[in-house]
Design a protein around this motif. Structure first.
Motif, mmCIF file in Angstrom:
data_model
loop_
_atom_site.group_PDB
_atom_site.id
_atom_site.type_symbol
_atom_site.label_atom_id
_atom_site.label_comp_id
_atom_site.label_asym_id
_atom_site.label_seq_id
_atom_site.Cartn_x
_atom_site.Cartn_y
_atom_site.Cartn_z
ATOM 1 N N ILE A 1 0.836 -1.202 0.000
ATOM 2 C CA ILE A 1 0.000 0.000 0.000
ATOM 3 C C ILE A 1 0.864 1.242 0.000
ATOM 4 O O ILE A 1 0.620 2.198 -0.751
ATOM 5 C CB ILE A 1 -0.959 -0.007 1.214
ATOM 6 N N ASP A 2 1.893 1.245 0.832
ATOM 7 C CA ASP A 2 2.784 2.412 0.915
ATOM 8 C C ASP A 2 3.481 2.676 -0.419
ATOM 9 O O ASP A 2 3.635 3.829 -0.836
ATOM 10 C CB ASP A 2 3.827 2.213 2.014
ATOM 11 N N VAL A 3 3.899 1.609 -1.102
ATOM 12 C CA VAL A 3 4.579 1.753 -2.398
ATOM 13 C C VAL A 3 3.643 2.373 -3.429
ATOM 14 O O VAL A 3 3.992 3.346 -4.110
ATOM 15 C CB VAL A 3 5.102 0.387 -2.906
ATOM 16 N N ILE A 4 2.441 1.829 -3.537
ATOM 17 C CA ILE A 4 1.487 2.326 -4.526
ATOM 18 C C ILE A 4 1.113 3.776 -4.239
ATOM 19 O O ILE A 4 1.111 4.633 -5.142
ATOM 20 C CB ILE A 4 0.215 1.454 -4.547
ATOM 21 N N GLU A 5 0.817 4.080 -2.982
ATOM 22 C CA GLU A 5 0.369 5.437 -2.662
ATOM 23 C C GLU A 5 1.503 6.445 -2.810
ATOM 24 O O GLU A 5 1.269 7.593 -3.203
ATOM 25 C CB GLU A 5 -0.264 5.448 -1.271
ATOM 26 N N ALA A 6 2.744 6.023 -2.544
ATOM 27 C CA ALA A 6 3.888 6.912 -2.786
ATOM 28 C C ALA A 6 4.013 7.213 -4.274
ATOM 29 O O ALA A 6 4.294 8.359 -4.668
ATOM 30 C CB ALA A 6 5.176 6.275 -2.267
ATOM 31 N N GLU A 7 3.782 6.210 -5.115
ATOM 32 C CA GLU A 7 3.871 6.428 -6.553
ATOM 33 C C GLU A 7 2.778 7.376 -7.043
ATOM 34 O O GLU A 7 3.003 8.216 -7.915
ATOM 35 C CB GLU A 7 3.780 5.101 -7.304
ATOM 36 N N LEU A 8 1.574 7.251 -6.480
ATOM 37 C CA LEU A 8 0.484 8.152 -6.860
ATOM 38 C C LEU A 8 0.805 9.586 -6.456
ATOM 39 O O LEU A 8 0.565 10.536 -7.216
ATOM 40 C CB LEU A 8 -0.835 7.698 -6.218
ATOM 41 N N ILE A 9 1.362 9.752 -5.259
ATOM 42 C CA ILE A 9 1.752 11.089 -4.786
ATOM 43 C C ILE A 9 2.846 11.679 -5.682
ATOM 44 O O ILE A 9 2.760 12.847 -6.107
ATOM 45 C CB ILE A 9 2.217 11.039 -3.318
ATOM 46 N N LEU A 10 3.865 10.898 -5.988
ATOM 47 C CA LEU A 10 4.969 11.388 -6.815
ATOM 48 C C LEU A 10 4.502 11.727 -8.232
ATOM 49 O O LEU A 10 4.977 12.692 -8.840
ATOM 50 C CB LEU A 10 6.092 10.351 -6.854
ATOM 51 N N ALA A 11 3.564 10.937 -8.749
ATOM 52 C CA ALA A 11 3.009 11.240 -10.076
ATOM 53 C C ALA A 11 2.237 12.561 -10.042
ATOM 54 O O ALA A 11 2.300 13.355 -10.984
ATOM 55 C CB ALA A 11 2.100 10.105 -10.538
ATOM 56 N N ASP A 12 1.516 12.807 -8.956
ATOM 57 C CA ASP A 12 0.784 14.073 -8.813
ATOM 58 C C ASP A 12 1.734 15.260 -8.680
ATOM 59 O O ASP A 12 1.477 16.339 -9.213
ATOM 60 C CB ASP A 12 -0.145 14.010 -7.593
ATOM 61 N N ILE A 13 2.837 15.068 -7.960
ATOM 62 C CA ILE A 13 3.829 16.140 -7.821
ATOM 63 C C ILE A 13 4.380 16.513 -9.200
ATOM 64 O O ILE A 13 4.503 17.701 -9.541
ATOM 65 C CB ILE A 13 4.973 15.725 -6.875
ATOM 66 N N ALA A 14 4.697 15.499 -10.005
ATOM 67 C CA ALA A 14 5.238 15.749 -11.339
ATOM 68 C C ALA A 14 4.244 16.530 -12.196
ATOM 69 O O ALA A 14 4.614 17.473 -12.902
ATOM 70 C CB ALA A 14 5.602 14.429 -12.014
ATOM 71 N N LEU A 15 2.969 16.155 -12.112
ATOM 72 C CA LEU A 15 1.946 16.864 -12.882
ATOM 73 C C LEU A 15 1.766 18.294 -12.374
ATOM 74 O O LEU A 15 1.680 19.249 -13.153
ATOM 75 C CB LEU A 15 0.613 16.107 -12.809
ATOM 76 N N LEU A 16 1.739 18.430 -11.038
ATOM 77 C CA LEU A 16 1.469 19.738 -10.438
ATOM 78 C C LEU A 16 2.650 20.694 -10.632
ATOM 79 O O LEU A 16 2.449 21.915 -10.751
ATOM 80 C CB LEU A 16 1.172 19.558 -8.944
ATOM 81 N N ASP A 17 3.858 20.163 -10.672
ATOM 82 C CA ASP A 17 5.035 21.005 -10.906
ATOM 83 C C ASP A 17 4.903 21.775 -12.215
ATOM 84 O O ASP A 17 5.234 22.967 -12.297
ATOM 85 C CB ASP A 17 6.314 20.150 -10.946
ATOM 86 N N LYS A 18 4.419 21.092 -13.252
ATOM 87 C CA LYS A 18 4.255 21.735 -14.557
ATOM 88 C C LYS A 18 3.213 22.849 -14.489
ATOM 89 O O LYS A 18 3.419 23.943 -15.032
ATOM 90 C CB LYS A 18 3.854 20.702 -15.603
#
Length: 362
Positions: free
Chosen positions: A126-143
């Motif tokens: 669960i921690d792995v998947i949710e960390a990946e979702l958070i990091l993907a959102d950071i990448a999108l939001l950075d732009k």
């Protein structure tokens, strides 16, 4: 458009097996190796509702149309997916349009089925998947942040409005918190929805257990072990697969023998409706009896708009009968004769199970 739920998880947790069972098909590949699913599989599932069957028995319509849910089976994610590891973030983009995310978590232990991390640890997964979702959102939001930051400083109203949403979300995500943890005034939620952040979506956990565990595990103990407060459903992908080949009566008997009251599909749909704050109302006539999905708290015009936008625009009133009255009094005529048909206006808050006939003028 049906409710859409994206199914995610690590490789070899039972996602594709569960997906096939949910849609009663073997269309999605399922195998004992990572990345068996390449392109997302999509399946539309009827929402089980015994009330619809009862209404149809009374009305005897030409057609019976249940509400539906669309499940999208995404390729297995791995640590580093947001950077393109495994099959990369192309699959994360497949669930940005979904209404909710269902994370399949492997709980069962079977040495014959390879775990991508070598051992079974549902909390770690669960921690792995949710960390990946958070990091993907950071990448999108950075732009988005880079795009609007300078424009906002010059007084651009659109960019200022965007930054009022982006900045607190960006801070939370970088603190390791999901977007859903940030509160905003109601008028800001349209802007948030337009961002399509993965961690702003409601999250269901389909905990994939063994056949033996399904009827014996205490769900509260499982929640505690996973550190998840709500949205947890115990399912056995193997059992759901076995149910595919059984007639409804046989399936019910099979589940009863296991000490289980309902199938994984029914449990998942109930949990999804609860998590998303949804309910069902019905229309019933000689041509069709149909179930419609609306949010809890919806008023008459909004419910009418689910059928057609013209119904909402020209809404006059809704002839409404409670489901229990409709069934107990033998249908519309009996309910009307007993004074149980009500004429409700624009401020009426629709109740779960209402049988409705809309009057409108366009």
């Amino acid at each position: 458009m049906p409710l859409q739920i994206g199914i995610v998880g690590l490789p070899n947790v039972g996602k594709s097996t569960l997906f096939n069972a949910l849609i009663r098909s073997r269309s999605a590949d399922a195998a004992n190796y990572p990345f068996c699913t390449i392109d997302p599989n999509v399946g539309v599932v009827e929402v089980p509702d015994a009330r619809l069957t009862k209404l149809a028995e009374i009305v005897k319509p030409e057609k019976v149309i249940p509400a539906t849910i669309e499940f999208v089976d995404i390729a297995g994610l791995v640590e580093g997916a947001h950077k393109g590891e495994g099959l990369g973030n192309q699959f994360l983009s497949n669930i940005r349009e979904c209404d909710a995310i269902c994370e399949v978590v492997r709980y069962f232990d079977d040495g014959n089925i390879i775990h991508v991390s070598g051992t079974v640890d549902p909390k770690r997964d669960i921690d792995v998947i949710e960390a990946e979702l958070i990091l993907a959102d950071i990448a999108l939001l950075d732009k988005r942040r880079q795009k609007h930051m300078n424009a906002a400083k010059t007084g651009n109203k659109e960019s200022k409005d965007q930054m009022e949403v982006i900045e607190p979300l960006w801070i939370a995500l970088n603190d390791g918190k999901p977007a859903s943890s940030v509160s905003f005034p109601e008028e800001k939620y349209l802007l948030i929805k337009e961002l399509h952040l993965l961690t702003s979506k409601p999250l269901l956990y389909a905990v994939n257990v063994s056949e033996k565990e399904l009827g014996t595990l205490d769900i509260e103990a499982v929640r505690k072990k996973l550190n998840v407060e709500r949205g947890v459903v115990l399912v056995s992908a193997k059992i759901e697969e076995d149910l595919m080949d059984l007639a409804p009566a046989e399936a019910k008997e099979f589940l009863n023998d296991l000490g289980v009251q309902s199938s994984g599909l029914e449990s998942l749909i109930r949990a999804a409706y609860e998590l998303l704050g949804l309910q069902t109302y019905f229309t019933a006539g000689p041509k069709e009896v149909r179930a419609w999905t609306i949010r809890k708290g919806a008023k008459g015009p909004e419910a009418a708009g689910v059928i057609h936008t013209d119904f909402e625009k020209g809404f006059i009133r809704a002839e409404t009968i409670a489901y229990e009255d409709y069934v107990n009094l033998g249908g519309e005529a009996g309910a009307k004769g007993a004074g149980k048909m009500r004429s409700e206006g624009k401020e009426y808050v629709v109740k779960d199970g209402d049988v409705m006939l809309f009057r409108f003028n366009v």
